[in-house]
Scaffold this active site. Sequence first.
Site, PDB file in Angstrom:
ATOM      1  N   TYR A  92      -8.983 -11.937  10.799  1.00 16.69           N
ATOM      2  CA  TYR A  92      -7.642 -12.489  10.978  1.00 16.69           C
ATOM      3  C   TYR A  92      -7.746 -13.824  11.721  1.00 16.69           C
ATOM      4  O   TYR A  92      -8.138 -13.871  12.889  1.00 16.69           O
ATOM      5  CB  TYR A  92      -6.747 -11.548  11.773  1.00 16.69           C
ATOM      6  CG  TYR A  92      -6.495 -10.202  11.123  1.00 16.69           C
ATOM      7  CD1 TYR A  92      -6.822  -9.961   9.789  1.00 16.69           C
ATOM      8  CD2 TYR A  92      -5.927  -9.159  11.845  1.00 16.69           C
ATOM      9  CE1 TYR A  92      -6.591  -8.730   9.197  1.00 16.69           C
ATOM     10  CE2 TYR A  92      -5.689  -7.920  11.254  1.00 16.69           C
ATOM     11  CZ  TYR A  92      -6.032  -7.714   9.946  1.00 16.69           C
ATOM     12  OH  TYR A  92      -5.794  -6.482   9.369  1.00 16.69           O
TER      13      TYR A  92
ATOM     14  N   PHE B   2       0.928  -1.646   6.291  1.00 19.50           N
ATOM     15  CA  PHE B   2       2.146  -1.900   5.512  1.00 19.50           C
ATOM     16  C   PHE B   2       2.949  -0.594   5.381  1.00 19.50           C
ATOM     17  O   PHE B   2       3.234  -0.126   4.272  1.00 19.50           O
ATOM     18  CB  PHE B   2       1.821  -2.464   4.121  1.00 19.50           C
ATOM     19  CG  PHE B   2       1.209  -3.837   4.135  1.00 19.50           C
ATOM     20  CD1 PHE B   2       1.544  -4.765   5.109  1.00 19.50           C
ATOM     21  CD2 PHE B   2       0.278  -4.200   3.171  1.00 19.50           C
ATOM     22  CE1 PHE B   2       0.972  -6.027   5.121  1.00 19.50           C
ATOM     23  CE2 PHE B   2      -0.303  -5.461   3.174  1.00 19.50           C
ATOM     24  CZ  PHE B   2       0.050  -6.375   4.161  1.00 19.50           C
ATOM     25  N   PRO B   3       3.322   0.030   6.497  1.00 20.81           N
ATOM     26  CA  PRO B   3       3.938   1.358   6.431  1.00 20.81           C
ATOM     27  C   PRO B   3       5.388   1.377   5.982  1.00 20.81           C
ATOM     28  O   PRO B   3       5.918   2.446   5.668  1.00 20.81           O
ATOM     29  CB  PRO B   3       3.826   1.856   7.878  1.00 20.81           C
ATOM     30  CG  PRO B   3       3.875   0.605   8.693  1.00 20.81           C
ATOM     31  CD  PRO B   3       3.122  -0.420   7.891  1.00 20.81           C
TER      32      PRO B   3
ATOM     33  N   GLY C 147      10.761  -3.715  -1.735  1.00 27.58           N
ATOM     34  CA  GLY C 147      11.239  -3.615  -3.119  1.00 27.58           C
ATOM     35  C   GLY C 147      12.423  -2.679  -3.259  1.00 27.58           C
ATOM     36  O   GLY C 147      13.334  -2.642  -2.433  1.00 27.58           O
ATOM     37  N   GLY C 148      12.387  -1.862  -4.312  1.00 22.52           N
ATOM     38  CA  GLY C 148      13.504  -0.992  -4.632  1.00 22.52           C
ATOM     39  C   GLY C 148      13.825   0.018  -3.550  1.00 22.52           C
ATOM     40  O   GLY C 148      14.948   0.517  -3.472  1.00 22.52           O
TER      41      GLY C 148
ATOM     42  N   THR D 250      14.309  -0.523  -0.591  1.00 24.82           N
ATOM     43  CA  THR D 250      15.214  -1.107   0.405  1.00 24.82           C
ATOM     44  C   THR D 250      16.630  -1.255  -0.134  1.00 24.82           C
ATOM     45  O   THR D 250      17.483  -1.840   0.527  1.00 24.82           O
ATOM     46  CB  THR D 250      14.692  -2.497   0.847  1.00 24.82           C
ATOM     47  OG1 THR D 250      14.664  -3.369  -0.291  1.00 24.82           O
ATOM     48  CG2 THR D 250      13.302  -2.399   1.435  1.00 24.82           C
TER      49      THR D 250
END
Length: 314
Positions: free
Chosen positions: A92, A237-238, A242-243, A245
């Site tokens: 990172y 990325f828990p 997309g859909g 939400t």
Amino acid sequence: MTTNTNDSNASILSGTSVLPELPVLSETFRIGGDLPVRRIGYGSMRLADGPGDPTGPEARIWTAPADRAAAVRLLRTAAEAGVTLFDTADAYALGAGEELLAEALAPYRDEVAVATKVGVVRPSPTEWVPLGHPAYLRQQAELSLRRLRTERIDLLYLHRLDENVPVAEQVGALRRLQEEGKVRHIGLSEVTVAQLTEAEAVAPVAAVQNLYNLAARDHEAVLEHTAGRGIAFVPFFPIAMGGHTDPEGPVAAVAREVGATPSQTALAWLLHRAPHVLPIPGTSSEHHLKENLGALDVRLTDEQFARLSAVPAS
């Protein structure tokens, strides 16, 4: 993190420690049996780059944050709000992520655990290339120790398995670091059950960090395997996008029922899924940070959990 628990290398390396049975809604989990953390941690990957840089899947994670002071404040706010597991990687921002955590968390170092990763090289802002040569892994671990300003890394992940190097050699490099007292616990990232099983023949694995959320459940088998082995399952990325939400969708509906936000509800689903699941949502917003931590107070009924689980993954 320092604790009053006995954590001798002999017991850690034997791989025989058995984790106690924990209730699903417990707020804490002991990584490796002796490293207690709250079940919502903080993923620091996005604390990189600056305004105008790509976001989402296109984010480069290439340079240190443009507003370093703000990033330090956010990390300290997280620690003060009760976050005890912070996640980073040597890849990172080419090590700048580790340096940032070392600076920000210095006042809290005995109260928090820091996980980092080695095993990926960054030739350019768009390239993430696995490199598992044992000498390289050991070198990067030594650099991580310096950047994190510590003598022992709490949790060191193999960022990705390198298909060109035997798993035994890659995991063996981390085991030697553990035997030398430079690494407390070993983790793996984005692995299958078969890869995890192969790695466990070489060294005890305390944590697995895979992509997993309501919309991405390809690693159900890994989650089940880790549950049976007392291994922490750490979804990155828990929070599904997309859909999932959709303000009229099932996540939003359950959120209204429990008096929470959709993001909190998605995290609560993970916490309800199994007691060894430790989400590490990342954010650059103090508001979202506190919202995420509020998921620890959200209680789902079995019916609500089942309704969310029935939502098709992407």
